[in-house]
Motif scaffolding. Structure first.
Motif, mmCIF file in Angstrom:
data_model
loop_
_atom_site.group_PDB
_atom_site.id
_atom_site.type_symbol
_atom_site.label_atom_id
_atom_site.label_comp_id
_atom_site.label_asym_id
_atom_site.label_seq_id
_atom_site.Cartn_x
_atom_site.Cartn_y
_atom_site.Cartn_z
ATOM 1 N N ASN A 349 12.713 -19.505 29.747
ATOM 2 C CA ASN A 349 13.315 -18.587 30.956
ATOM 3 C C ASN A 349 14.343 -17.499 30.026
ATOM 4 O O ASN A 349 15.069 -18.082 29.328
ATOM 5 N N ALA A 351 17.568 -14.423 30.116
ATOM 6 C CA ALA A 351 18.753 -13.885 30.927
ATOM 7 C C ALA A 351 18.287 -12.575 31.303
ATOM 8 O O ALA A 351 17.588 -11.844 30.719
ATOM 9 N N LEU A 352 18.923 -12.191 32.582
ATOM 10 C CA LEU A 352 18.763 -10.872 33.097
ATOM 11 C C LEU A 352 17.185 -10.138 33.193
ATOM 12 O O LEU A 352 17.324 -9.048 33.512
ATOM 13 N N ASN A 359 14.252 -9.434 24.950
ATOM 14 C CA ASN A 359 15.389 -10.454 24.563
ATOM 15 C C ASN A 359 15.545 -10.682 23.015
ATOM 16 O O ASN A 359 16.583 -10.476 22.786
#
Length: 436
Positions: A349, A351-352, A359
């Motif tokens: 997973n 972020a954001l 990423n």
């Protein structure tokens, strides 16, 4: 304490002058030794304020000859076929050499490859280190994502190209693919194999113990390790425009670099190598052994290659490729380790709401931010080398390199006249960017 001791001795009525003088001299020596020991615990003096400096001097212009890729591959292919290798093996060797020179790698180009084959490979005296047209035997294994190959002294470049391709195929099916190679000959530039896999979207890794033991372990006296490179490739094209390639020898410098400097008549930087007497040298003609980079850290990384080899089937490092010196059934060939991972197999997973590529781009931007904007990512030099080759439409070689190619071409009855090659005087910085 010292002053008090001297005063007490001089005031003593139980010691004659001669004895007192002798003890005072001993105390003085002890005091000097104590000063030296205490000095290492003293706080460092503040560094002097940096002096304003102008821009670094421009690199000198060097004449480079531009050899067309087709000409280069014709010569290299012919050189290997003359040695008995088949079309596929010679073709792999030529492509691997072209890839190295295209990206500015001079330590592991065609000249290095042919030199190795002459001295330790198919042309070796005392035993053949490389057997033309040898066949790969795939050994049984219960592990579906792993293959084990006995290569019967097959040409390393041909083995490496096929092994990395098989790793990608396995990764497509299982998320990760590994090929363990035993009993092969040196594969030259490891960075090229992981770079090509990264361009196709894989995270790739390879390592191999170097052809010869030429590196002294940290704290040691004898060269019992190879220059033992590690090579990683990461598919970062979407983030920065080219794959990150982390590829290095675990010695301060590669032995191939020593050979390049010897050919070009240049000196080594200090702290890289020792001569036959164990003394530091910067003369490439006097180099007997190399040193690990980063002391114990480079030693540990070099040892990783030897341990992979030991678990694979490699034998005593100091006998590797030293034909005619082994006894008692010891093996003397190289081993390789190849691995490819599909990035999707790692993804959890982010972020954001970022995807993997976004990423990676964010992470690299953070690393190169905060005042680090001038830092260079691994793989930049190779990418710049490729741009330079593309700009000039061929492979860039110095005059002395061309001299060697002319000799090799003549031995294969291929005409190569340096006057027919385009020549450019280029000012190149260490990162293969041009200075106008």
């Amino acid at each position: 304490f010292f002053s008090a001791s001297i005063h007490q001795l001089r005031s003593s009525k139980n010691m004659d002058a001669a004895s007192s003088a002798k003890v005072i001299e001993e105390l003085k020596k002890e005091n000097e030794e104590l000063k030296k020991k205490l000095a290492q615990y003293e706080p460092a003096k503040p560094a002097a304020a940096p002096q304003a400096q102008g821009p670094p001097p421009a690199p000198p212009a060097v004449d480079y000859y531009i050899m067309p890729v087709a000409t280069h591959e014709k010569i290299v292919t012919a050189a290997y076929k003359k040695r008995g290798f088949d079309d596929i093996e010679a073709g792999h060797a030529a492509k691997v050499a072209t890839n190295a020179s295209w990206h500015g790698i001079k330590t592991h180009n065609a000249l290095k490859a042919l030199h190795l084959d002459d001295h330790m490979g198919s042309g070796a005296t005392g035993g053949q280190g490389c057997v033309a047209q040898a066949q790969i035997v795939k050994l049984p294994t219960p592990f579906k994502a792993v293959e084990k190959w006995d290569c019967n002294k097959k040409l390393g470049q041909a083995v490496a190209v096929e092994a990395m391709q098989r790793c990608m195929e396995l990764a497509d099916e299982y998320g990760v693919g590994v090929v363990s190679v035993d009993n092969a000959f040196h594969y030259l530039w490891g960075g090229g194999y992981v770079m090509e896999a990264a361009k196709k979207g894989y995270i790739a890794y390879t390592c191999c113990p170097a052809a010869l033991t030429e590196v002294i372990p940290f704290g040691g006296k004898a060269a019992t390790l190879g220059t033992n490179p590690h090579s990683w490739g990461f598919p970062t094209q979407d983030a920065i425009g080219y794959p990150i390639v982390i590829d290095w020898a675990t010695s301060v410098t590669a032995m191939g670099r020593v050979q390049v400097l010897k050919r070009e008549g240049k000196m080594l930087p200090p702290g890289c190598a020792v001569d036959k007497d164990g003394k530091m040298t910067t003369d490439p003609n006097e180099v007997k052994a190399l040193l690990c980079f980063g002391d114990h850290k480079g030693y540990g990384l070099a040892l990783i290659d030897e341990l992979y080899a030991a678990f694979t089937g490699g034998s005593l490092p100091t006998l590797r490729n030293r034909w005619g010196e082994a006894g008692g059934g010891e093996k003397q060939t190289c081993t390789f380790y190849f691995q490819c991972i599909k990035p999707e197999a790692l993804a959890c997973n982010f972020a954001l709401g970022r995807d993997a590529n976004a990423n990676v781009k964010a992470v690299l931007a953070d690393v190169l931010g905060h005042g680090n904007e001038s830092c260079m990512l691994p793989g930049t030099i190779e990418a710049n080398g490729g741009k330079l080759s593309e700009k000039y439409g061929g492979l860039l070689f110095t005059g002395k390199e061309i001299d060697e190619f002319v000799k090799e071409a003549e031995s294969c009855s291929i005409p190569l006249d340096r006057t027919t090659l385009e020549k450019k005087a280029l000012k190149l910085k260490f990162d293969y960017t041009e200075v106008a």
